[in-house]
Design an enzyme around this catalytic site. Structure first.
Site, PDB file in Angstrom:
ATOM      1  CD  GLU A   1      -1.469  -2.724   1.396  1.00  0.00           C
ATOM      2  OE1 GLU A   1      -0.741  -2.572   1.979  1.00  0.00           O
ATOM      3  OE2 GLU A   1      -2.413  -3.457   1.178  1.00  0.00           O
TER       4      GLU A   1
ATOM      5  CG  HIS B   1     -11.608  -7.533   6.030  1.00  0.00           C
ATOM      6  ND1 HIS B   1     -10.665  -8.175   7.011  1.00  0.00           N
ATOM      7  CD2 HIS B   1     -11.385  -8.016   4.790  1.00  0.00           C
ATOM      8  CE1 HIS B   1      -9.772  -8.866   6.094  1.00  0.00           C
ATOM      9  NE2 HIS B   1     -10.177  -8.714   4.876  1.00  0.00           N
TER      10      HIS B   1
END
Lengths: 324, 393
Positions: free
Chosen positions: A60, A129
Site C-alpha cells: 500500500e 475489514h
C-alpha cells in the site's frame, strides 16, 4: 436517469474519468482482471488497458508513493485500497507526503491523487475489514475526505474527486455497495464538499454520512409515527465539513444528533458538536448527542450489530434529546 | 511499456528443486575504482569506457564543483554555529559520490534527494543558498523543482524513493527518455519504502537509478546494524544489478552512474548503486560523533578524502597547477560570502502565507480560520494604537 447500485455507479464514474482524461489511471491490488474484491473496477482493464487500470504489487505504501510520483509527472492516479484496515501501511505517504507537498512547495507542486477506500462494518467479516478510520485522516490538513451514501452521489463524487486539484480520499460505504438508486447522469446537482438535507424536519436534526444515512432516514420515518419531525442531513464531505448547512438546520430544530460507525471519542461527531456549540449555542434546546462506535477495536462479526448504530440507538438518543 | 511477466518456467518447481545454492549472498562484491587514493589511475574493463570522455578540463570542473560545495558546506556549518541556521546536515566526505553522480545526469533526468544532497543540487544548477531556506526555517521547500529537475529535500527517510519510481512510471507512459535517480543512505535502506520502491521499479522495469550513499553511519548506528550483507548485493533479490563503487572516487562514481543511466534509459530497468563513502563530519550540527566512533576510523578515512585524491591526480599529471587551486579557493570563498549574505537576507515569511497553500482550491475552514486570525491580529494593532494614544496624552 439510470438505476444502478452504488458499486456500479462508481464503476461508471471511473469509466467516465478514464475516457475523459488520458492522464488518469487506476492503481490497486487485484483491480485488473478480477475487477477488485468488490468488482468496482470490473471490465475497466479490458476497456482501457493494463497501463490505465494497473494491478500493482501488493504494497500500500508503494501504491501511494508511486501515485504521488506519477502526479508530479502530470498524471492523475486513482488508488484503490482494498479494505479500510489495510490503509495504514500507506498512512505515512498520505499524511507526511501527499497532504503536505502543496504547502511545502509554496503552491508550486500539487498532488491531485484520489484514494478510494471501502469502509465500515456490517458485512460479517474478519478483523481489519470493517473499520472507519476517517477521523485519522480528517485531522490532517491538506487532505479532502468525502463519502457518498447513494448511487447518484457515488457516480458524481467520484468524478468530482478526480477533477479536484487537491488530494481526495473517498470513503466508500462497502455494506451499501449493492444499494440501488437513481442516477441523474446529466447533472451532479451539487459539489462534492457540501452537505445535503435529505429529509426535512422541525424537531431534531440527525447528521449522518456514508453507510448510516439510510439508518438515519429509517429512524426519522419511525419517529414520524410517534409524531416527531426529524431532519436528516447527509454530511457527504468529512473534510471540509459544510457547517453552514448543519448550523442552519440546528438553528431551526434546536436539537442535534450526530451518528457515525467510527468510535465517538476523538471523532467527527465531537468536532461537529464543538463547532455547532460555537455557532448556534443560543438556538440549542439540548446538548449535542453522539451515536457511534465504542472505544474498542472493531468488535467480532458475531456481535457487531451491538456496536453499530442502528434505528433503536438513534431513537433512544432522540428520546433523550427531546426529553432534555 | 511495463514489464512482460516472467514466463512460468522461472517459477517452475521442478527446476527449482534441481537448483543448488552456489553463492553466499554475504560475499563482498568487487569495489569499482578508477582512481586510487594516491591519485593513480586504475583499469576497469566494464566501467572504464564510461569515464573515457573525462579530459583534463572535465576533471578540473569536477574538482571545482567538489571544492565549491565543500566550502559551501563549511559556511553553512558556521552559519548554524552562529545561530543563523536551525540545523545543518554536512556533506563533508561525500563530495565525490554526489558530484560524480550528479554530473552524469542529463537535463531531462529527475532527482529525488534526501536532505544531504547539496553536491547534487549544485550539479543541477540550483542556486545553493536556496537549499538553506529550509534550514533557516523560512521555507519547507525553497525552490521550484521543475526548473532544475531536482525535487525538494525529503526528511521522512526513503519516502522519496517511491516518488522517484512513480515519476519514472510516468516517464514510461510518456515514452520519454528521462531517468529518475532516488538518493538515500545506508540507514534509510532499512526503510520499507526502499523495499517497496525496488519491488515496484523491478515489476515495471522502470528507468530508475537507486543511488545509495553508504556513508557508514546512520547518526550513531553503523551500517552493520542495517544489513548483514553488502547493500549492493540486495539488488539481486529484486532482479536488477547492484554495483558497489568507491564513493570517494569521483571518476568511478561518474562512470558507474553513466552506465546505470544509459542502461535505464535504454529500457533495461533499474540499477542499485552503492557508493561506498564516509560521513567525515557529524550527522547534523546537533550530533556528536565522539560519542560513538573512534578517531582512528576518521583518520583512516581522511586519507581517502575525495578532494585530496583528485588533487593528487591533477598535480601529479600536471593537469592543474597551484594557480588553479588558488583560483578555486578564491572562488569558493566568494561563494561562501554570497551564501552568507543570502542567508542573512532571508526574512521570516508572513504567518498568513501558511493559510495560502494548504489546499489548491478554496476551503471554508481555511477561510474561516484566516479571517479569525486577521481579526485577532487587528485587535493587537488597535490596542497598540490605543496605548500610543494614551501615552501621547
Amino acid at each position: 436517469m439510470a438505476t444502478m447500485t452504488i458499486a456500479k455507479a462508481i464503476t461508471s464514474g471511473l469509466r467516465a474519468v478514464l475516457a475523459d482524461d488520458p492522464k488518469t489511471l487506476i492503481m490497486g491490488e487485484d483491480i485488473g482482471k478480477l475487477g477488485g474484491v468488490y468488482r468496482v473496477t470490473e471490465g475497466l482493464q479490458a476497456e482501457f488497458g493494463a497501463d490505465r487500470v494497473v494491478d500493482t504489487p501488493l504494497a500500500e505504501s508503494g501504491i501511494l508513493g508511486t501515485a504521488i510520483g506519477l502526479s508530479f509527472r502530470g498524471y492523475r492516479p486513482i488508488c484503490e485500497i482494498q479494505f479500510d484496515g489495510f490503509v495504514f501501511p500507506a498512512f505515512n505517504q498520505i499524511t507526511t507526503q501527499l497532504a503536505k507537498i502543496r504547502s511545502r512547495s509554496s503552491g508550486m507542486l500539487s498532488a491531485p491523487v484520489v484514494i478510494r477506500i471501502p469502509y465500515g462494518g456490517g458485512i460479517g467479516s474478519i478483523e481489519h475489514h470493517s473499520e472507519s478510520p476517517e477521523a485519522l485522516f480528517a485531522h490532517t490538513a491538506g487532505l479532502r475526505i468525502i463519502t457518498p451514501s447513494n448511487p447518484h452521489d457515488a457516480y458524481w463524487m467520484t468524478q468530482q474527486a478526480v477533477a479536484c486539484q487537491d488530494p481526495v480520499i473517498i470513503f466508500e460505504p462497502k455494506r451499501r455497495y449493492w444499494l440501488k438508486g437513481e442516477v441523474d447522469t446529466e447533472s451532479a446537482g451539487r459539489d462534492a464538499f457540501s452537505a445535503q438535507v435529505v429529509r426535512e424536519g422541525t424537531d431534531v436534526t440527525i447528521v449522518a454520512y456514508g453507510p448510516l444515512v439510510p439508518v438515519a432516514l429509517a429512524a426519522a420515518e419511525a419517529a414520524q409515527e410517534d409524531g416527531n419531525s426529524v431532519e436528516v442531513i447527509d454530511l457527504r464531505s468529512i473534510s471540509p465539513i459544510d457547517f453552514d448547512t448543519v448550523t442552519a438546520s440546528v438553528e431551526k430544530t434546536g436539537r442535534l444528533i450526530v451518528t457515525h460507525e467510527a468510535p465517538t471519542f476523538g471523532g467527527i461527531g465531537g468536532e461537529i458538536a464543538a463547532r455547532v456549540a460555537e455557532r448556534a449555542f443560543l438556538s440549542m434546546e439540548a446538548p449535542v448527542l453522539r451515536v457511534g462506535g465504542f472505544h474498542m477495536p472493531y468488535p467480532l462479526a458475531k456481535v457487531e450489530e451491538q456496536y453499530l448504530p442502528d434505528i433503536d440507538r438513534l431513537l433512544e438518543a432522540l428520546d433523550r434529546s427531546l426529553a432534555y | 511499456m511495463g514489464a512482460e511477466h516472467l514466463p512460468a518456467s522461472e517459477f517452475d518447481i521442478e527446476e527449482l528443486e534441481q537448483s543448488l545454492v552456489t553463492s553466499d549472498p554475504a560475499d563482498a562484491p568487487p569495489l569499482v575504482q578508477l582512481m586510487a587514493p594516491d591519485g593513480s589511475l586504475r583499469e576497469d574493463t566494464k566501467y572504464g569506457h564510461y569515464a573515457a570522455h573525462l579530459d583534463g578540463e572535465a576533471l578540473r570542473a569536477m574538482y571545482r564543483d567538489m571544492a565549491l560545495v565543500r566550502r559551501f558546506d563549511q559556511e553553512a556549518t558556521a552559519l548554524q554555529r552562529q545561530g543563523q541556521l536551525l540545523l545543518w546536515p554536512p556533506l563533508l566526505g561525500q563530495e565525490a559520490a554526489q558530484i560524480g553522480s550528479g554530473t552524469a545526469l542529463q537535463a531531462q533526468d529527475y532527482v529525488f534527494p534526501t536532505y544531504r544532497e547539496h553536491g547534487v543540487a549544485l550539479t543541477r544548477g540550483l542556486e545553493l543558498s536556496k537549499v538553506l531556506r529550509l534550514f533557516r526555517g523560512v521555507s519547507n521547500g525553497g525552490w521550484d523543482p521543475r526548473e532544475s529537475n531536482f525535487h525538494l529535500y525529503t526528511l521522512v527517510l526513503a519516502a522519496q524513493s517511491l516518488h522517484a519510481v512513480g515519476y519514472a512510471m510516468g516517464v514510461q507512459r510518456d515514452g520519454d527518455d528521462a531517468v529518475t535517480v532516488a538518493y538515500f543512505g545506508d540507514g534509510a535502506s532499512s526503510e520499507g519504502d526502499v523495499h517497496e520502491s525496488m519491488v515496484f521499479a523491478a515489476s515495471n522495469q522502470s528507468p530508475v537509478v537507486f543511488f545509495c550513499q553508504n556513508n557508514h553511519w546512520a547518526i550513531s548506528v553503523p551500517t552493520e546494524v542495517q544489513s548483514r550483507i553488502p547493500l549492493s548485493n540486495r539488488a539481486s533479490g529484486y532482479g536488477f544489478p547492484g554495483v558497489r563503487v568507491d564513493g570517494n572516487d569521483v571518476v568511478a562514481v561518474h562512470a558507474v552512474t553513466r552506465w546505470a543511466l544509459e542502461r535505464a534509459r535504454s529500457g533495461k530497468g533499474p540499477v542499485l548503486i552503492e557508493a561506498f563513502t564516509y560521513r567525515m563530519s557529524a550527522h547534523t550540527t546537533a550530533d556528536d560523533p565522539t560519542k560513538y566512533r573512534e578517531l582512528a576510523e576518521e583518520e583512516k578515512w581522511r586519507e581517502r578524502d575525495p578532494l585530496l585524491r583528485l588533487e593528487r591526480y591533477l598535480r601529479s599529471t600536471n593537469t592543474a597547477g597551484q594557480d588553479f587551486f588558488d583560483q578555486i579557493a578564491a572562488e569558493a570563498d566568494k561563494l561562501a560570502a554570497s551564501t552568507r549574505a543570502d542567508v542573512l537576507a532571508m526574512e521570516a515569511p508572513d504567518f498568513e502565507d501558511h493559510f495560502a497553500n494548504v489546499y489548491a482550491e478554496p476551503h471554508p475552514l481555511i477561510r474561516e480560520e484566516l479571517e479569525w486570525h486577521r481579526q485577532y491580529q487587528a485587535g493587537f494593532a488597535e490596542e497598540t494604537a490605543g496605548q500610543a494614544e494614551g501615552e501621547a496624552r
